[in-house]
Design an enzyme around this catalytic site. Structure first.
Site, PDB file in Angstrom:
ATOM      1  N   LYS A  15      -5.902   6.324   9.746  1.00 56.32           N
ATOM      2  CA  LYS A  15      -5.877   5.075  10.531  1.00 56.32           C
ATOM      3  C   LYS A  15      -5.014   5.217  11.782  1.00 56.32           C
ATOM      4  O   LYS A  15      -5.419   4.816  12.860  1.00 56.32           O
ATOM      5  CB  LYS A  15      -5.323   3.913   9.700  1.00 56.32           C
ATOM      6  CG  LYS A  15      -6.118   3.557   8.475  1.00 56.32           C
ATOM      7  CD  LYS A  15      -5.553   2.305   7.800  1.00 56.32           C
ATOM      8  CE  LYS A  15      -4.146   2.491   7.268  1.00 56.32           C
ATOM      9  NZ  LYS A  15      -4.050   3.414   6.102  1.00 56.32           N
ATOM     10  N   ARG A  90      -3.045  -6.382   4.770  1.00 55.16           N
ATOM     11  CA  ARG A  90      -3.098  -5.552   3.578  1.00 55.16           C
ATOM     12  C   ARG A  90      -3.281  -6.381   2.310  1.00 55.16           C
ATOM     13  O   ARG A  90      -3.363  -5.808   1.215  1.00 55.16           O
ATOM     14  CB  ARG A  90      -1.775  -4.802   3.446  1.00 55.16           C
ATOM     15  CG  ARG A  90      -1.839  -3.325   3.739  1.00 55.16           C
ATOM     16  CD  ARG A  90      -0.421  -2.825   3.617  1.00 55.16           C
ATOM     17  NE  ARG A  90      -0.309  -1.426   3.425  1.00 55.16           N
ATOM     18  CZ  ARG A  90      -0.184  -0.532   4.403  1.00 55.16           C
ATOM     19  NH1 ARG A  90      -0.256  -0.901   5.646  1.00 55.16           N
ATOM     20  NH2 ARG A  90       0.002   0.726   4.120  1.00 55.16           N
ATOM     21  N   ARG A 129       1.548  16.126   5.138  1.00 51.14           N
ATOM     22  CA  ARG A 129       1.741  15.502   6.443  1.00 51.14           C
ATOM     23  C   ARG A 129       3.179  15.647   6.944  1.00 51.14           C
ATOM     24  O   ARG A 129       4.131  15.481   6.200  1.00 51.14           O
ATOM     25  CB  ARG A 129       1.389  14.015   6.320  1.00 51.14           C
ATOM     26  CG  ARG A 129       1.551  13.227   7.595  1.00 51.14           C
ATOM     27  CD  ARG A 129       0.754  11.989   7.549  1.00 51.14           C
ATOM     28  NE  ARG A 129       1.387  10.947   6.752  1.00 51.14           N
ATOM     29  CZ  ARG A 129       0.913   9.695   6.689  1.00 51.14           C
ATOM     30  NH1 ARG A 129      -0.186   9.373   7.331  1.00 51.14           N
ATOM     31  NH2 ARG A 129       1.531   8.806   5.947  1.00 51.14           N
ATOM     32  N   ARG A 162       7.677  11.978   5.840  1.00 50.60           N
ATOM     33  CA  ARG A 162       8.023  10.579   5.558  1.00 50.60           C
ATOM     34  C   ARG A 162       8.515  10.452   4.120  1.00 50.60           C
ATOM     35  O   ARG A 162       7.981  11.094   3.226  1.00 50.60           O
ATOM     36  CB  ARG A 162       6.777   9.707   5.724  1.00 50.60           C
ATOM     37  CG  ARG A 162       6.703   9.028   7.072  1.00 50.60           C
ATOM     38  CD  ARG A 162       5.361   8.418   7.310  1.00 50.60           C
ATOM     39  NE  ARG A 162       4.980   7.404   6.314  1.00 50.60           N
ATOM     40  CZ  ARG A 162       3.867   6.688   6.388  1.00 50.60           C
ATOM     41  NH1 ARG A 162       3.040   6.873   7.404  1.00 50.60           N
ATOM     42  NH2 ARG A 162       3.575   5.789   5.481  1.00 50.60           N
ATOM     43  N   ARG A 173       1.396   4.144  -3.825  1.00 46.75           N
ATOM     44  CA  ARG A 173       0.727   3.568  -2.647  1.00 46.75           C
ATOM     45  C   ARG A 173      -0.772   3.451  -2.872  1.00 46.75           C
ATOM     46  O   ARG A 173      -1.393   2.471  -2.445  1.00 46.75           O
ATOM     47  CB  ARG A 173       1.023   4.419  -1.416  1.00 46.75           C
ATOM     48  CG  ARG A 173       2.449   4.223  -0.916  1.00 46.75           C
ATOM     49  CD  ARG A 173       2.901   5.362  -0.044  1.00 46.75           C
ATOM     50  NE  ARG A 173       2.180   5.450   1.210  1.00 46.75           N
ATOM     51  CZ  ARG A 173       2.052   6.576   1.917  1.00 46.75           C
ATOM     52  NH1 ARG A 173       2.557   7.703   1.466  1.00 46.75           N
ATOM     53  NH2 ARG A 173       1.414   6.561   3.057  1.00 46.75           N
TER      54      ARG A 173
HETATM   55  P1  ADP Z   1       0.031   4.132   4.902  1.00 45.66           P
HETATM   56  O1  ADP Z   1      -1.173   3.385   5.347  1.00 45.66           O
HETATM   57  O2  ADP Z   1      -0.051   5.586   5.203  1.00 45.66           O
HETATM   58  O3  ADP Z   1       0.407   3.867   3.473  1.00 45.66           O
HETATM   59  P2  ADP Z   1       1.843   2.597   6.677  1.00 45.66           P
HETATM   60  O4  ADP Z   1       2.607   3.339   7.697  1.00 45.66           O
HETATM   61  O5  ADP Z   1       0.741   1.727   7.136  1.00 45.66           O
HETATM   62  O6  ADP Z   1       1.344   3.705   5.649  1.00 45.66           O
HETATM   63  O7  ADP Z   1       2.843   1.697   5.796  1.00 45.66           O
HETATM   64  C1  ADP Z   1       4.001   2.223   5.215  1.00 45.66           C
HETATM   65  C2  ADP Z   1       4.674   1.172   4.325  1.00 45.66           C
HETATM   66  O8  ADP Z   1       5.067   0.051   5.127  1.00 45.66           O
HETATM   67  C3  ADP Z   1       3.788   0.562   3.244  1.00 45.66           C
HETATM   68  O9  ADP Z   1       3.757   1.353   2.075  1.00 45.66           O
HETATM   69  C4  ADP Z   1       4.471  -0.796   3.014  1.00 45.66           C
HETATM   70  O10 ADP Z   1       5.650  -0.655   2.249  1.00 45.66           O
HETATM   71  C5  ADP Z   1       4.898  -1.176   4.415  1.00 45.66           C
HETATM   72  N1  ADP Z   1       3.848  -1.985   5.109  1.00 45.66           N
HETATM   73  C6  ADP Z   1       3.158  -1.627   6.229  1.00 45.66           C
HETATM   74  N2  ADP Z   1       2.281  -2.586   6.581  1.00 45.66           N
HETATM   75  C7  ADP Z   1       2.406  -3.578   5.659  1.00 45.66           C
HETATM   76  C8  ADP Z   1       1.765  -4.827   5.448  1.00 45.66           C
HETATM   77  N3  ADP Z   1       0.793  -5.266   6.258  1.00 45.66           N
HETATM   78  N4  ADP Z   1       2.157  -5.587   4.385  1.00 45.66           N
HETATM   79  C9  ADP Z   1       3.122  -5.172   3.561  1.00 45.66           C
HETATM   80  N5  ADP Z   1       3.756  -3.993   3.677  1.00 45.66           N
HETATM   81  C10 ADP Z   1       3.420  -3.198   4.717  1.00 45.66           C
END
Ligand code: ADP
Ligand code: ZN
Length: 226
Positions: A15, A90, A129, A162, A173
């Site tokens: 993404k 999400r 990654r 990360r 996740r």
């Molecule tokens: P990925 O899609 O690779 O899991 P992101 O960088 O989008 O990683 O998100 C990392 C973390 O940030 C998530 O696991 C969550 O804890 C938090 N996070 C990001 N966006 C949201 C969201 N829209 N709602 C709740 N938590 C979020």
């Protein structure tokens, strides 16, 4: 009418990569809630301290917190021509809050793209990654290795993993995605907005598929939404 897009998909679907590429093509900002939260954690802000626990466990931060962040972000001037959301919404609650905010602004959603990648591939991608500490450039220890170990080709910065890309957190996740986020696919499919794209190919091929499936025709340097 601004060009408002959402990019969905499991963790590791690409993404972030595709959102930045689309953003450059469409000249609208890519907005990643994960990146915004990681910045807050790095700065040690109150918000960052609130979010860190959940992020380290692979859990979601509370809806109210992330909705407030996004509402503020969408009102910044650079969103006037549109935006690409990466990592938001999400949950169904977040999607409903986004609908209400867009309605208040007099905007609507153009399309929602979902990058499909099977979970064994996602685990392989996430566990290898690495990201440059200084410029944020993405690498993968097997798939896109840097020329020198642990060093960014572009700026010489150190490559970091990360905290939530460690194997134990990856599983959490993926579970959260299946339970809380995957139901959103139906939410947008029911509204006729969803386009599902195979996220497994080369970056350029995935981008081309996205542009086609999101009904974004490139005609020379300019681009029009249909
Ligand atoms: P990925 O899609 O690779 O899991 P992101 O960088 O989008 O990683 O998100 C990392 C973390 O940030 C998530 O696991 C969550 O804890 C938090 N996070 C990001 N966006 C949201 C969201 N829209 N709602 C709740 N938590 C979020
Ligand atoms: Zn770098």
């Amino acid at each position: 009418m601004p060009l408002n897009l959402i990019l969905m998909g499991p963790p590791g679907a690409g993404k972030g990569t595709q959102a930045s590429r689309l953003a450059a093509r469409l000249r609208v900002p890519a907005i990643s809630t994960g990146e915004m939260l990681r910045e807050e954690v790095k700065r040690g802000s109150v918000l960052g301290r609130e979010a860190k626990g959940a992020m380290d466990r692979g859990a979601l931060v509370p809806d109210a917190l992330i909705v407030a962040i996004i509402e503020a972000r969408l009102q910044r001037e650079d969103c006037a021509r549109g935006f690409i959301l990466d990592g938001f919404p999400r949950t169904v609650t977040q999607a409903e809050a986004l609908d209400r905010a867009l309605q208040r602004f007099g905007w609507s959603l153009h399309r929602v793209g979902s990058l499909n990648v099977p979970s064994d591939e996602v685990v392989r991608r996430l566990s290898g990654r690495r990201t440059c500490r200084d410029c944020g450039a993405p690498y993968h220890v097997e798939l896109e290795p840097p020329r020198r170990d642990d060093t960014c080709d572009a700026c010489g910065g150190a490559l970091l993993q990360r905290d939530d890309d460690h194997e134990s957190v990856i599983a959490a996740r993926l579970e959260v995605y299946a339970r809380d986020t995957a139901p959103l696919l139906d939410y947008y499919r029911d509204r006729g907005l969803l386009a599902e794209i195979d996220g497994r190919g080369k970056h350029d091929d995935v981008l081309a598929a996205l542009l086609a499936r999101l009904n974004l025709q490139t005609s020379g340097p300019t681009l029009a939404a249909s």
